[in-house]
Design a protein around this motif. Structure first.
Motif, PDB file in Angstrom:
ATOM      1  N   THR A 133       0.833  -1.205   0.000  1.00 46.77           N
ATOM      2  CA  THR A 133       0.000   0.000   0.000  1.00 46.77           C
ATOM      3  C   THR A 133       0.864   1.251   0.000  1.00 46.77           C
ATOM      4  O   THR A 133       0.593   2.216  -0.730  1.00 46.77           O
ATOM      5  CB  THR A 133      -0.935   0.000   1.224  1.00 46.77           C
ATOM      6  OG1 THR A 133      -1.823  -1.123   1.125  1.00 46.77           O
ATOM      7  CG2 THR A 133      -1.744   1.274   1.312  1.00 46.77           C
ATOM      8  N   ALA A 137       0.629   3.745  -3.077  1.00 49.27           N
ATOM      9  CA  ALA A 137       0.113   5.075  -2.762  1.00 49.27           C
ATOM     10  C   ALA A 137       1.130   6.158  -3.101  1.00 49.27           C
ATOM     11  O   ALA A 137       0.759   7.244  -3.571  1.00 49.27           O
ATOM     12  CB  ALA A 137      -0.266   5.154  -1.290  1.00 49.27           C
ATOM     13  N   ARG A 148      -7.467   3.940  -6.262  1.00 50.06           N
ATOM     14  CA  ARG A 148      -8.301   3.087  -5.412  1.00 50.06           C
ATOM     15  C   ARG A 148      -7.448   1.966  -4.824  1.00 50.06           C
ATOM     16  O   ARG A 148      -6.745   1.260  -5.558  1.00 50.06           O
ATOM     17  CB  ARG A 148      -9.431   2.443  -6.229  1.00 50.06           C
ATOM     18  CG  ARG A 148     -10.343   3.425  -6.940  1.00 50.06           C
ATOM     19  CD  ARG A 148     -11.391   3.978  -5.989  1.00 50.06           C
ATOM     20  NE  ARG A 148     -12.325   4.839  -6.709  1.00 50.06           N
ATOM     21  CZ  ARG A 148     -12.166   6.143  -6.886  1.00 50.06           C
ATOM     22  NH1 ARG A 148     -11.088   6.751  -6.381  1.00 50.06           N
ATOM     23  NH2 ARG A 148     -13.061   6.848  -7.553  1.00 50.06           N
ATOM     24  N   ILE A 149      -7.537   1.772  -3.511  1.00 59.92           N
ATOM     25  CA  ILE A 149      -6.813   0.698  -2.830  1.00 59.92           C
ATOM     26  C   ILE A 149      -7.821  -0.151  -2.063  1.00 59.92           C
ATOM     27  O   ILE A 149      -8.690   0.386  -1.371  1.00 59.92           O
ATOM     28  CB  ILE A 149      -5.730   1.259  -1.890  1.00 59.92           C
ATOM     29  CG1 ILE A 149      -4.665   2.004  -2.705  1.00 59.92           C
ATOM     30  CG2 ILE A 149      -5.097   0.139  -1.064  1.00 59.92           C
ATOM     31  CD1 ILE A 149      -3.628   2.725  -1.863  1.00 59.92           C
ATOM     32  N   ALA A 178      -6.925   0.455   7.024  1.00 56.61           N
ATOM     33  CA  ALA A 178      -7.701   1.206   6.043  1.00 56.61           C
ATOM     34  C   ALA A 178      -8.302   2.464   6.659  1.00 56.61           C
ATOM     35  O   ALA A 178      -8.274   3.551   6.058  1.00 56.61           O
ATOM     36  CB  ALA A 178      -8.789   0.320   5.450  1.00 56.61           C
ATOM     37  N   THR A 191      -8.764   6.489  -2.398  1.00 53.77           N
ATOM     38  CA  THR A 191      -9.641   5.829  -1.433  1.00 53.77           C
ATOM     39  C   THR A 191      -9.022   4.500  -1.004  1.00 53.77           C
ATOM     40  O   THR A 191      -8.254   3.884  -1.739  1.00 53.77           O
ATOM     41  CB  THR A 191     -11.037   5.558  -2.018  1.00 53.77           C
ATOM     42  OG1 THR A 191     -10.939   4.591  -3.078  1.00 53.77           O
ATOM     43  CG2 THR A 191     -11.667   6.839  -2.536  1.00 53.77           C
ATOM     44  N   ILE A 192      -9.363   4.068   0.199  1.00 55.11           N
ATOM     45  CA  ILE A 192      -8.885   2.773   0.708  1.00 55.11           C
ATOM     46  C   ILE A 192      -9.993   2.117   1.518  1.00 55.11           C
ATOM     47  O   ILE A 192     -10.558   2.720   2.433  1.00 55.11           O
ATOM     48  CB  ILE A 192      -7.584   2.928   1.529  1.00 55.11           C
ATOM     49  CG1 ILE A 192      -7.099   1.553   2.013  1.00 55.11           C
ATOM     50  CG2 ILE A 192      -7.755   3.923   2.677  1.00 55.11           C
ATOM     51  CD1 ILE A 192      -5.659   1.558   2.498  1.00 55.11           C
ATOM     52  N   THR A 194     -11.827  -2.062   2.635  1.00 52.72           N
ATOM     53  CA  THR A 194     -11.581  -3.491   2.753  1.00 52.72           C
ATOM     54  C   THR A 194     -12.855  -4.257   2.409  1.00 52.72           C
ATOM     55  O   THR A 194     -13.971  -3.763   2.584  1.00 52.72           O
ATOM     56  CB  THR A 194     -11.127  -3.898   4.170  1.00 52.72           C
ATOM     57  OG1 THR A 194     -12.214  -3.724   5.086  1.00 52.72           O
ATOM     58  CG2 THR A 194      -9.940  -3.083   4.632  1.00 52.72           C
ATOM     59  N   THR A 246     -14.628   5.616   1.552  1.00 54.30           N
ATOM     60  CA  THR A 246     -13.253   5.317   1.966  1.00 54.30           C
ATOM     61  C   THR A 246     -13.216   5.027   3.459  1.00 54.30           C
ATOM     62  O   THR A 246     -14.040   5.523   4.226  1.00 54.30           O
ATOM     63  CB  THR A 246     -12.294   6.470   1.590  1.00 54.30           C
ATOM     64  OG1 THR A 246     -10.936   6.033   1.754  1.00 54.30           O
ATOM     65  CG2 THR A 246     -12.538   7.725   2.417  1.00 54.30           C
TER      66      THR A 246
END
Length: 265
Positions: A133, A137, A148-149, A178, A191-192, A194, A246
């Motif tokens: 990440t 990032a 987007r993650i 997150a 955004t992150i 799960t 997010t």
């Protein structure tokens, strides 16, 4: 089950002009995520620790008309993660989506759990996801066009599951990661989120002949998930329509965590 597994057929160009990295994607959920992204126009770097499996999976996607390269390696290796990001940028000119799906499950009685097993779970599930990440990032920040993650959690990060204390701990930590990174990533329009899958029919779980019957009986929706169910949730969260979502976790478990009956040993 056939209709469910074909979810996403007739896909559009939602991700045209984008490039994604998906880890732990030689088979199962990760592979289906790659496949569905590619069918929607995304160029995909498919990672797996097994080089032959990764290459075969990427070739399968290319045969379907997708743009996909295989980059094999251990996501617990921080140097490899940097290399994978650079190879993605070299191949596709950018990275706009990350799905950190790689993870391992090492069952064990808490009273006998070995330090080396604990460390391996944390290295892959936490260290690997954290530093991948970070690397992605940083590249998204440099690119200046957002991104987007998606981190792959689990229902075991929400509900206790026998013999999975270390694994569940690692997955709950990913959800906190997150939330925490909303502060760091939002200024760059990244955004992150799960996704927390419940019981899912994959090549690995199919090795247990009782798996589908047990989880069909204790899941309110009457069946375990298939990879396409999880992929659909992931694609939503990494798509343009989720631009204002997010720091969240989406549980995909057919209602299991609402009642949480334990599976038989």
């Amino acid at each position: 089950m056939e209709a469910i597994q074909k979810a996403g057929e007739g896909a559009d160009g939602t991700f045209a002009g984008q490039a994604a990295i998906v880890t732990g994607a030689g088979k199962g959920i990760g592979y289906e995520i790659c496949r569905q992204l590619a069918r929607r126009g995304c160029a995909v770097t498919l990672n797996d620790i097994d080089a032959s499996l990764a290459e075969q999976a990427a070739e399968n996607i290319r045969r379907e008309g997708g743009n996909c390269i295989a980059v094999a390696g251990d996501t617990a290796d921080a140097a490899f993660l940097q290399e994978m990001v650079q190879r993605t940028v070299t191949a596709f000119g950018q990275v706009s989506v990350l799905v950190a799906n790689a993870g391992i499950t090492l069952f064990g009685d808490f009273f006998a759990y070995r330090p080396e097993d604990f460390q391996r779970v944390m290295d892959v599930n936490l260290k690997g996801s954290f530093f991948l990440t970070q690397a992605v990032a940083a590249e998204m920040r440099r690119q200046g066009s957002g991104g987007r993650i998606l981190l792959m959690s689990s229902v075991t990060g929400h509900q206790a599951h026998k013999y999975l204390a270390a694994y569940g701990m690692s997955k709950a930590a990913l959800e906190m990661l997150a939330k925490s990174l909303v502060v760091d990533l939002s200024p760059y329009k990244i955004t992150i989120n799960t996704v927390a899958p419940g019981a899912t029919l994959t090549e690995r779980t199919a090795e247990d002949p009782a798996y589908e019957e047990i989880w069909s009986r204790i899941t309110p929706m009457g069946r375990p998930a298939v990879p396409a169910d999880i992929a659909a949730a992931v694609l939503f969260l990494v798509s343009p329509v989720a631009a204002h979502i997010t720091g969240q976790s989406l549980v995909v478990d057919g209602g299991w965590t609402a009642i949480s009956p334990p599976p038989e040993p």
